[in-house]
Scaffold this motif. Structure first.
Motif, PDB file in Angstrom:
ATOM      1  N   PHE A 495      -5.897 -14.145  -1.873  1.00  0.00           N
ATOM      2  CA  PHE A 495      -6.634 -13.014  -1.601  1.00  0.00           C
ATOM      3  C   PHE A 495      -7.862 -12.791  -2.588  1.00  0.00           C
ATOM      4  CE2 PHE A 495      -3.522 -12.702  -4.856  1.00  0.00           C
ATOM      5  CZ  PHE A 495      -3.922 -11.820  -5.918  1.00  0.00           C
ATOM      6  N   THR A 496      -8.421 -11.819  -2.316  1.00  0.00           N
ATOM      7  CA  THR A 496      -9.824 -11.445  -3.251  1.00  0.00           C
ATOM      8  C   THR A 496      -9.310 -10.310  -3.952  1.00  0.00           C
ATOM      9  OG1 THR A 496     -10.777 -10.066  -1.343  1.00  0.00           O
ATOM     10  CG2 THR A 496     -11.401 -12.270  -1.519  1.00  0.00           C
ATOM     11  N   GLY A 497      -9.983 -10.191  -5.361  1.00  0.00           N
ATOM     12  CA  GLY A 497      -9.701  -9.235  -6.000  1.00  0.00           C
ATOM     13  C   GLY A 497     -10.768  -9.045  -7.027  1.00  0.00           C
ATOM     14  N   THR A 498     -10.733  -8.085  -7.867  1.00  0.00           N
ATOM     15  CA  THR A 498     -11.539  -7.636  -8.781  1.00  0.00           C
ATOM     16  C   THR A 498     -11.929  -8.822  -9.832  1.00  0.00           C
ATOM     17  OG1 THR A 498     -10.025  -6.630 -10.360  1.00  0.00           O
ATOM     18  CG2 THR A 498     -11.329  -5.373  -8.510  1.00  0.00           C
ATOM     19  N   THR A 499     -12.940  -8.695 -10.589  1.00  0.00           N
ATOM     20  CA  THR A 499     -13.269  -9.811 -11.662  1.00  0.00           C
ATOM     21  C   THR A 499     -14.104  -8.966 -12.578  1.00  0.00           C
ATOM     22  OG1 THR A 499     -14.470 -11.760 -12.185  1.00  0.00           O
ATOM     23  CG2 THR A 499     -15.187 -10.706 -10.112  1.00  0.00           C
ATOM     24  N   PRO A 500     -14.128  -9.565 -13.813  1.00  0.00           N
ATOM     25  CA  PRO A 500     -15.044  -8.859 -14.989  1.00  0.00           C
ATOM     26  C   PRO A 500     -16.146 -10.007 -14.963  1.00  0.00           C
ATOM     27  CG  PRO A 500     -13.212 -10.337 -15.837  1.00  0.00           C
ATOM     28  CD  PRO A 500     -12.831 -10.446 -14.429  1.00  0.00           C
ATOM     29  N   ASN A 501     -16.286 -10.826 -14.163  1.00  0.00           N
ATOM     30  CA  ASN A 501     -17.597 -11.668 -14.274  1.00  0.00           C
ATOM     31  C   ASN A 501     -18.778 -10.874 -13.416  1.00  0.00           C
ATOM     32  OD1 ASN A 501     -19.475 -13.855 -13.569  1.00  0.00           O
ATOM     33  ND2 ASN A 501     -18.151 -15.181 -14.118  1.00  0.00           N
ATOM     34  N   LYS A 502     -19.866 -10.674 -14.219  1.00  0.00           N
ATOM     35  CA  LYS A 502     -21.024  -9.933 -13.652  1.00  0.00           C
ATOM     36  C   LYS A 502     -21.647 -10.720 -12.643  1.00  0.00           C
ATOM     37  CE  LYS A 502     -20.143  -6.546 -16.521  1.00  0.00           C
ATOM     38  NZ  LYS A 502     -19.747  -5.158 -15.914  1.00  0.00           N
ATOM     39  N   ALA A 527     -13.551 -15.815 -12.715  1.00  0.00           N
ATOM     40  CA  ALA A 527     -12.711 -14.542 -13.199  1.00  0.00           C
ATOM     41  C   ALA A 527     -12.726 -14.621 -14.747  1.00  0.00           C
ATOM     42  CB  ALA A 527     -11.192 -14.863 -12.657  1.00  0.00           C
ATOM     43  N   GLU A 528     -13.756 -15.175 -15.223  1.00  0.00           N
ATOM     44  CA  GLU A 528     -14.120 -15.209 -16.570  1.00  0.00           C
ATOM     45  C   GLU A 528     -15.091 -13.641 -17.006  1.00  0.00           C
ATOM     46  OE1 GLU A 528     -15.940 -18.844 -17.931  1.00  0.00           O
ATOM     47  OE2 GLU A 528     -13.985 -19.865 -18.031  1.00  0.00           O
ATOM     48  N   LYS A 529     -14.657 -13.182 -18.057  1.00  0.00           N
ATOM     49  CA  LYS A 529     -15.427 -12.268 -18.502  1.00  0.00           C
ATOM     50  C   LYS A 529     -16.794 -12.529 -19.101  1.00  0.00           C
ATOM     51  CE  LYS A 529     -15.638  -7.984 -21.100  1.00  0.00           C
ATOM     52  NZ  LYS A 529     -14.733  -6.935 -21.901  1.00  0.00           N
ATOM     53  N   THR A 530     -17.905 -11.980 -18.618  1.00  0.00           N
ATOM     54  CA  THR A 530     -19.308 -12.286 -18.850  1.00  0.00           C
ATOM     55  C   THR A 530     -19.831 -10.804 -19.558  1.00  0.00           C
ATOM     56  OG1 THR A 530     -20.043 -12.039 -16.470  1.00  0.00           O
ATOM     57  CG2 THR A 530     -19.419 -14.318 -17.260  1.00  0.00           C
ATOM     58  N   ASP A 531     -20.840 -10.932 -20.122  1.00  0.00           N
ATOM     59  CA  ASP A 531     -21.750 -10.116 -20.613  1.00  0.00           C
ATOM     60  C   ASP A 531     -22.700  -9.775 -19.735  1.00  0.00           C
ATOM     61  OD1 ASP A 531     -20.487  -9.948 -23.106  1.00  0.00           O
ATOM     62  OD2 ASP A 531     -21.993 -11.763 -23.981  1.00  0.00           O
ATOM     63  N   ASN A 532     -23.294  -8.560 -19.648  1.00  0.00           N
ATOM     64  CA  ASN A 532     -24.268  -8.114 -18.834  1.00  0.00           C
ATOM     65  C   ASN A 532     -25.656  -8.861 -18.909  1.00  0.00           C
ATOM     66  OD1 ASN A 532     -22.866  -5.772 -17.640  1.00  0.00           O
ATOM     67  ND2 ASN A 532     -23.602  -4.765 -19.255  1.00  0.00           N
ATOM     68  N   GLN A 533     -26.165  -9.259 -17.761  1.00  0.00           N
ATOM     69  CA  GLN A 533     -27.394 -10.108 -17.879  1.00  0.00           C
ATOM     70  C   GLN A 533     -28.415  -9.120 -18.637  1.00  0.00           C
ATOM     71  OE1 GLN A 533     -27.843 -11.300 -13.593  1.00  0.00           O
ATOM     72  NE2 GLN A 533     -28.215 -13.233 -14.782  1.00  0.00           N
ATOM     73  N   LYS A 534     -29.392 -10.096 -19.205  1.00  0.00           N
ATOM     74  CA  LYS A 534     -30.518  -9.531 -19.945  1.00  0.00           C
ATOM     75  C   LYS A 534     -31.384  -9.177 -18.826  1.00  0.00           C
ATOM     76  CE  LYS A 534     -29.761 -11.774 -24.216  1.00  0.00           C
ATOM     77  NZ  LYS A 534     -30.284 -12.978 -25.045  1.00  0.00           N
ATOM     78  N   LYS A 535     -32.208  -7.841 -18.561  1.00  0.00           N
ATOM     79  CA  LYS A 535     -33.096  -7.561 -17.694  1.00  0.00           C
ATOM     80  C   LYS A 535     -34.421  -7.665 -17.914  1.00  0.00           C
ATOM     81  CE  LYS A 535     -29.753  -4.182 -15.887  1.00  0.00           C
ATOM     82  NZ  LYS A 535     -29.447  -3.064 -15.626  1.00  0.00           N
TER      83      LYS A 535
END
Length: 733
Positions: A495-502, A527-535
């Motif tokens: 199944f598909t679920g939420t992820t903290p990977n941006k 599914a690995e947590k990542t930081d917000n990308q630099k813009k």
């Protein structure tokens, strides 16, 4: 004082969120085999949904999921037309034309998160050799030639500027020789001799100074080389002699002289097969049609039949191409960007004493000449057309699916890669047959046969279904199918679920239902947590020259990237049509004051009243020109500023932006800074600062820049993506 403050602006509006990876439809069978789709819509690449297959074992994937579809981002013919090579973000696949089978030659084990456009290859006409740039830094690499059969390679040139459009090489029509550019000179080599390390030393293979624009294959045996004003004919059999004794015998047979100086960095030329006629395009502005006069001396000036600058008041010029018909008449193809904001269009002319318009195509792609030089193929949106180059009558047309790439397969057939399928089009019978899927809306298991069936259609209400042959890798259309997808059996649920990977919109999970219950992601990274990308935000500074505007607008559309243009009064007054063109293409426009004056280093008193009046005057001139308003963002000309000037602008209702780059493309115009240096400096500075603006000048009326950054906007965009930056509108900084 300079570069004091960088203001980070709260987002006022959004022009589109960062495109991420998403998992779609799933089907799990009783044998623990699973099908699922992955969609990517990355900056600078075509969006598509790919179908994957794997088998579950011990609560996880038994092997890296295999991609069953193959999107035709780039296609080439290899081995004398026996192999169709298809390249995309997932790897390289080969379709064996004779045996009608497909197999991946190289494939990514993980889903590429920062997906860049597929780099171009220069394949020899016989398909036995590949020339390409292997990337080493953000903006450069090494130029190599590779033997297709055994994979052996040889280095031709190091520290070559990377390109996502074309390479600085030209193959001989019979594939025996390769011309390449190196350190402001042109060289030749025999690819087989280079691979076997028996080729003559490079210093004896030099044709002359210049770039790859200095040479042109007129026919299979004859090469034309231009040096300054003089035009030389070189027989391919004499190249080694000329290379050895050029200091004594010169650079070939002089056949004429251009009536102007040829600049190999900005100009290009094309020669007829008999080398009696030439078309020279100077800086994409001046078009000249020249002929040799046999009654004159070999070093005399050529006769000018036609020579005029580009003066279309309805569109700016993006690119140009030259072809020749059987009577040595030049065919000029101009790719234009209309000022009214509509799609790019191709316009075709026969050149004579005046250009004769013969064809106009909206949203056209690059024209491709057939191997025998008799027909021209191009695609526009969901239509691909073939024209006879002598009569300019349309001989074939195919419609229905958006064309991504195409390649001639001999003189009477074309491989057409669309956003849905890859097919072979027979021009004699005017029939085509699909054999591969470019993408899939969903994948299903056929419960009766156990085969894979994919849903693939432009209209979901009338869905097309294709069955996969696992032995050959080929897809074949079937009539009727009733899908019954499952996401669980007695052992697993997928199944598909939420992820903290941006980088992902969701993640695909495997849940074990027997033995020890556990849930793990199909792809660990997803599914690995990542930081917000630099813009970062692209900013285009319009001073007093618009040379690069059409290319900038074309590239921003191609790569689906936002940009903010900063204009001053001088630009508006000089280029009203171009100013309107920016607005018509829906780009935000900020203010750069009413003139080009340096507000810090000048003898005038710059007080609050002066700044307010200058900003107000620019507003009025912009409104009168475009009937639209400037945004409330501004920066001073050349980014020279003091805290007081920033305050004056704030009091006038404006937010000031600034640049912290050491090599700003809109500063130090008196220095000839290479685009690679600017790009590298931008990426380093942005990494330290955590994002910011990326300035690009739209043109230079003064200064010493020989290689403007706007000519390498694709390289800049890809370098920023490669560094992990997210390209956003300036309002999101």
């Amino acid at each position: 004082m300079k570069k004091i403050v960088l203001v980070f602006i709260t987002a006022l509006c959004s022009f589109g969120a960062f495109a991420r990876i998403s998992f779609g439809t799933i089907d799990l069978n009783s044998q623990d085999e699973v099908l699922f789709t992955v969609k990517q819509d990355m900056t600078g690449t075509n969006p598509y949904r790919s179908l994957f297959y794997t088998k579950l074992k011990d609560g996880k994937a038994a092997f890296a999921p295999k991609v069953l579809t193959c999107f035709p981002e780039q296609m080439e013919l290899l081995n004398n037309g026996e192999i169709l090579q298809i390249r995309n973000r997932y790897g390289i696949g080969h379709y064996d034309i004779k045996n009608e089978s497909f197999a991946w030659q190289k494939v990514e084990s993980e889903i590429p998160e920062n997906s860049l456009p597929v780099i171009p290859y220069a394949v020899s006409p016989d398909g036995k050799w590949i020339c390409k740039i292997e990337k080493e830094t953000l903006s450069s690499g090494v130029l190599i030639v590779q033997n297709v059969e055994n994979g052996k390679t040889a280095l031709l040139c190091d520290e070559v500027r990377q390109s996502y459009e074309k390479l600085p090489v030209k193959w001989a029509p019979d594939s025996s020789l390769l011309l390449y550019e190196k350190e402001d000179s042109v060289y030749f080599c025999n690819p087989d001799a280079v691979i076997r390390n028996i080729e003559m030393d490079e210093k004896y293979r030099k044709i002359g100074r210049g770039t790859i624009n200095s040479v042109c294959w007129a026919s299979e045996k004859n090469l034309v080389y231009v040096d300054d004003y003089l035009v030389y004919q070189i027989n391919s059999k004499e190249l080694y002699t000329i290379g050895l004794y050029s200091g004594i015998i010169g650079q070939g047979k002089t056949i004429g002289r251009f009536p102007f100086q040829f600049n190999p960095k900005t100009d290009k030329f094309s020669a007829s097969a008999n080398m009696n006629a030439f078309v020279v395009i100077q800086n994409e502005k001046l078009f000249s049609y020249l002929r040799l006069n046999k009654n004159k001396q070999a070093c005399d000036y050529m006769d000018v039949l036609y020579s005029k600058p580009y003066t279309d008041s309805t569109a700016s010029l993006v690119e140009s191409y030259v072809f020749w018909d059987d009577k040595a008449n030049p065919i000029l193809w101009l790719e234009k960007l209309p000022y009214d904001g509509s799609k790019e269009k191709g316009e075709v002319y026969i050149l004579g004493t005046s250009p004769l318009p013969i064809l106009s195509i909206t949203d056209s792609g690059v024209p491709l000449l057939s191997p025998d030089g008799k027909r021209l193929m191009f695609f526009a949106g969901a239509t691909i057309c073939v024209y006879d180059i002598n009569s300019w009558k349309r001989t074939n047309e195919l419609s229905g699916e958006k064309v991504i790439s195409a390649v001639w397969s001999g003189r009477n057939s074309i491989f057409v890669g669309t956003d849905r399928t890859i097919k072979k089009w027979n021009l004699i019978s005017d029939t085509c047959e699909s054999f591969l899927l470019s993408a899939a809306d969903a994948g299903y298991w056929d419960k009766l046969s156990g085969s894979v069936v994919a849903a693939n259609g432009t209209d979901l209400s009338v869905q097309n279904y294709f069955k996969y042959n696992s032995a050959t890798g080929i897809w074949k259309k079937i009539n009727g199918f009733d899908p019954e997808p499952d996401i669980q059996n007695g052992r697993y649920r997928v199944f598909t679920g939420t992820t903290p990977n941006k980088h992902y919109e969701n993640a695909l999970y495997i849940r074990s239902l027997s033995k020890m219950p556990v849930t793990i992601p199909m792809y660990e990274k997803s599914a690995e947590k990542t930081d917000n990308q630099k813009k970062v935000a692209l900013v285009f500074d319009c001073y007093d020259n618009a040379d690069g505007l059409s290319r900038i607008l074309s590239m921003l559309k191609k790569y689906k990237v936002d940009g903010t243009f900063f204009v001053n009064g001088e630009f508006i007054r000089r280029y009203p049509a171009e100013t309107k063109q920016i607005v018509k293409n829906n780009f935000m426009v900020g203010s750069m004051f009413f003139s080009n004056t340096d507000l810090v280093n000048n003898p005038f008193l710059v007080d609050e009243d002066f700044v307010r009046r200058g900003l107000a005057r620019n507003e009025d001139e912009f409104f009168q020109c475009t009937n639209s308003e400037l945004s409330v963002f501004w920066h001073t000309p050349y980014y020279t500023v003091t805290p007081a000037i920033i305050g004056y602008g704030n009091n006038a209702g404006y937010t000031h932006i600034n640049s912290f780059h050491n090599y700003n493309d809109s500063e130090k115009l008196d220095k000839d800074i290479k685009p690679e240096v600017i790009i590298l400096n931008y990426c380093r500075t942005l990494a330290i600062m955590g994002g910011g603006i990326v300035p690009v000048s739209v043109g230079f009326s003064q200064g010493n820049r020989t290689d403007p950054l706007y000519d390498y906007l694709d390289l800049l965009i890809c370098a920023l993506i490669d560094c992990g930056f997210e390209l956003v509108p300036i309002t999101e900084l």
